[in-house]
Scaffold this motif. Sequence first.
Motif, PDB file in Angstrom:
ATOM      1  N   ARG A   8       1.297  -0.880  -0.135  1.00 43.72           N
ATOM      2  CA  ARG A   8       0.556  -0.055  -0.213  1.00 43.72           C
ATOM      3  C   ARG A   8       0.769   1.451   0.124  1.00 43.72           C
ATOM      4  O   ARG A   8       2.168   1.171   0.756  1.00 43.72           O
ATOM      5  N   HIS A   9       0.372   1.898  -0.603  1.00 43.16           N
ATOM      6  CA  HIS A   9       1.096   3.346  -0.746  1.00 43.16           C
ATOM      7  C   HIS A   9       0.712   4.263  -0.473  1.00 43.16           C
ATOM      8  O   HIS A   9      -0.361   4.974  -0.596  1.00 43.16           O
ATOM      9  N   ILE A  44       8.120   8.800   2.436  1.00 46.30           N
ATOM     10  CA  ILE A  44       9.634   8.641   1.580  1.00 46.30           C
ATOM     11  C   ILE A  44       8.818   8.177   0.346  1.00 46.30           C
ATOM     12  O   ILE A  44       8.458   6.880   1.199  1.00 46.30           O
ATOM     13  N   GLY A  45       8.114   8.624  -0.709  1.00 45.90           N
ATOM     14  CA  GLY A  45       8.090   7.844  -1.045  1.00 45.90           C
ATOM     15  C   GLY A  45       6.729   6.833  -1.353  1.00 45.90           C
ATOM     16  O   GLY A  45       6.451   5.729  -1.650  1.00 45.90           O
ATOM     17  N   GLY A  46       5.868   7.721  -0.376  1.00 42.55           N
ATOM     18  CA  GLY A  46       4.546   6.665   0.210  1.00 42.55           C
ATOM     19  C   GLY A  46       5.181   5.312   1.068  1.00 42.55           C
ATOM     20  O   GLY A  46       3.956   4.605   1.211  1.00 42.55           O
ATOM     21  N   VAL A  47       6.367   5.248   1.514  1.00 48.54           N
ATOM     22  CA  VAL A  47       6.353   4.488   2.788  1.00 48.54           C
ATOM     23  C   VAL A  47       6.855   4.963   3.540  1.00 48.54           C
ATOM     24  O   VAL A  47       7.484   6.055   3.824  1.00 48.54           O
ATOM     25  N   LEU A  80       6.704  19.246   3.403  1.00 51.05           N
ATOM     26  CA  LEU A  80       5.665  18.804   2.393  1.00 51.05           C
ATOM     27  C   LEU A  80       6.312  18.529   0.986  1.00 51.05           C
ATOM     28  O   LEU A  80       6.719  20.243   0.663  1.00 51.05           O
ATOM     29  N   LEU A  81       6.745  17.151   0.686  1.00 57.76           N
ATOM     30  CA  LEU A  81       7.725  18.053  -0.386  1.00 57.76           C
ATOM     31  C   LEU A  81       6.773  17.229  -1.802  1.00 57.76           C
ATOM     32  O   LEU A  81       7.056  17.914  -2.856  1.00 57.76           O
ATOM     33  N   SER A  82       5.965  16.463  -0.880  1.00 61.99           N
ATOM     34  CA  SER A  82       4.903  16.195  -3.469  1.00 61.99           C
ATOM     35  C   SER A  82       3.697  15.311  -1.898  1.00 61.99           C
ATOM     36  O   SER A  82       3.288  15.435  -0.465  1.00 61.99           O
ATOM     37  N   ASP A  83       2.413  15.025  -2.658  1.00 60.13           N
ATOM     38  CA  ASP A  83       1.813  14.309  -2.366  1.00 60.13           C
ATOM     39  C   ASP A  83       2.201  12.788  -1.272  1.00 60.13           C
ATOM     40  O   ASP A  83       1.469  12.593  -1.101  1.00 60.13           O
ATOM     41  N   ASP A 120      19.432   7.814   2.551  1.00 64.03           N
ATOM     42  CA  ASP A 120      19.812   9.678   1.894  1.00 64.03           C
ATOM     43  C   ASP A 120      20.115   9.731   0.368  1.00 64.03           C
ATOM     44  O   ASP A 120      19.521  10.655  -0.083  1.00 64.03           O
ATOM     45  N   ARG A 121      21.255   9.110   0.293  1.00 62.38           N
ATOM     46  CA  ARG A 121      21.321   9.199  -1.356  1.00 62.38           C
ATOM     47  C   ARG A 121      21.019   9.031  -2.583  1.00 62.38           C
ATOM     48  O   ARG A 121      20.541   9.629  -3.191  1.00 62.38           O
ATOM     49  N   ASN A 122      20.308   7.740  -2.291  1.00 62.82           N
ATOM     50  CA  ASN A 122      19.490   7.001  -3.285  1.00 62.82           C
ATOM     51  C   ASN A 122      17.942   7.396  -3.675  1.00 62.82           C
ATOM     52  O   ASN A 122      17.322   6.630  -4.433  1.00 62.82           O
ATOM     53  N   VAL A 123      17.355   7.634  -2.136  1.00 63.59           N
ATOM     54  CA  VAL A 123      16.075   7.299  -2.063  1.00 63.59           C
ATOM     55  C   VAL A 123      15.973   9.516  -1.698  1.00 63.59           C
ATOM     56  O   VAL A 123      14.884   9.792  -2.425  1.00 63.59           O
TER      57      VAL A 123
END
Lengths: 215, 207
Positions: free
Chosen positions: A16-17, A41-44, A84-87, A129-132
């Motif tokens: 689930r995102h 972070i990215g829905g997680v 708040l970076l994105s949804d 931190d670097r990749n995600v």
Amino acid sequence: MATTAKTTEHTINLRRHWTVDDYHKMIEVGILDEQDKVELIGGVVVEMSAKGRRHNRTIVALVDAFSAVLPCGEALLAPQNSFLLSDDTEPEPDVAVIRGPLERYDHRPTTAADVLLLVEVADSSLRFDRNVKLPRYARAGVPEVWIADLTGEGGVERYTEPAAEGAYGSVARFDRGQEVVSVVLAEVSMSVDQLLGQMTGADGADAVRDAQEGD
Amino acid sequence: MATHTQFLDVTTDRRRRWTVDDYHKMIEAGILDEWDKVELIGGEVVEMSAKGRRHSWSLMALNQALQAQLLPEVVVVDSQNPLILTDDSEPEPDVVVLRGPLERYQSRLATAADVVLLVEVSDSSLRFDREVKLPRYARASVPEVWIVDLTGEGGVERYTDPMEAGAYGAVVRFGRGDTAESVALQGFSVAVDWLLGPAPEADETSS
């Protein structure tokens, strides 16, 4: 155990995102509370690693160095503030410098557009931190990110020129003995050694001696 | 995309694991609602795949076969309801046969200890059912699990002898033409062909 690896592999597409709305509701109803050190972070929903002594010390050094040079009121220091970076992404970077004045934030959350410079202090979280996180900062248009790398010899990576596809156009690495300079904040410059402190802690006495001999 | 793979790789250890309590609160608070086809598996909220025509048929055929053959006082047939397995897993199996009488479940959800037989119908979810859900069923001591495999030739896998280590000690696969028989639910059997429906030809992609 093999089972865990498999779980991950097969759960990937089915997971689930979560949206920022879901995440805020989780906080409202107490599924997540102040004791939970998490970010979205990215829905997680990810757990932030516990901060070690060196991690904490680096945050203090950053706050100290920034507060000494930032133009009063125009730029504000925001340690451990969520953005708040994105949804589907609401990270909590270690330190951020945001646009002033403070009243801007009376009625709304801080977003990527408010950020001038952001710093992540990384030890065990370096790859994450670097990749995600970094690609997400780039995509959201955060103009400058520093990663204070506490692993190995240590150093500070400076990323500028964010591109919408999720990468920074310009990367510079500053090692011990050097000064890290900001691109966005012309007045900011600080000693890498001072930020990272002496090489000690888990590395033990050998690292201290090595560092001293290296000087 | 490389970024995507990296993302998954690196988030694995850091992902927040949810408990059954968290999961129930998400439902109460409306973060998850009836429209959300999800289950809680190993602390992760996972989306269940949409059911195709063949999946639906297998469910109907199985429910019908169970209802036609069972003694209702002894067991209860339940379909697509949540089952509490452990404090971080609450799957929603396709069909479960539970210990009766029905009144047992008036004020609580069924748990692993109530299960006599559990069936998952699998098409795109086959690997997930076998490799992620099945070990959890074994660990929770669900005595017998069937996986109705709709992929390829099709068949029914019967797992019995659950072990705490997360595997089943006995596995039998019934192919087309065979009759699948239950161990835990004595006397229950069903023709594999009936469960699978006609062999798929052009409809592989449509279901």
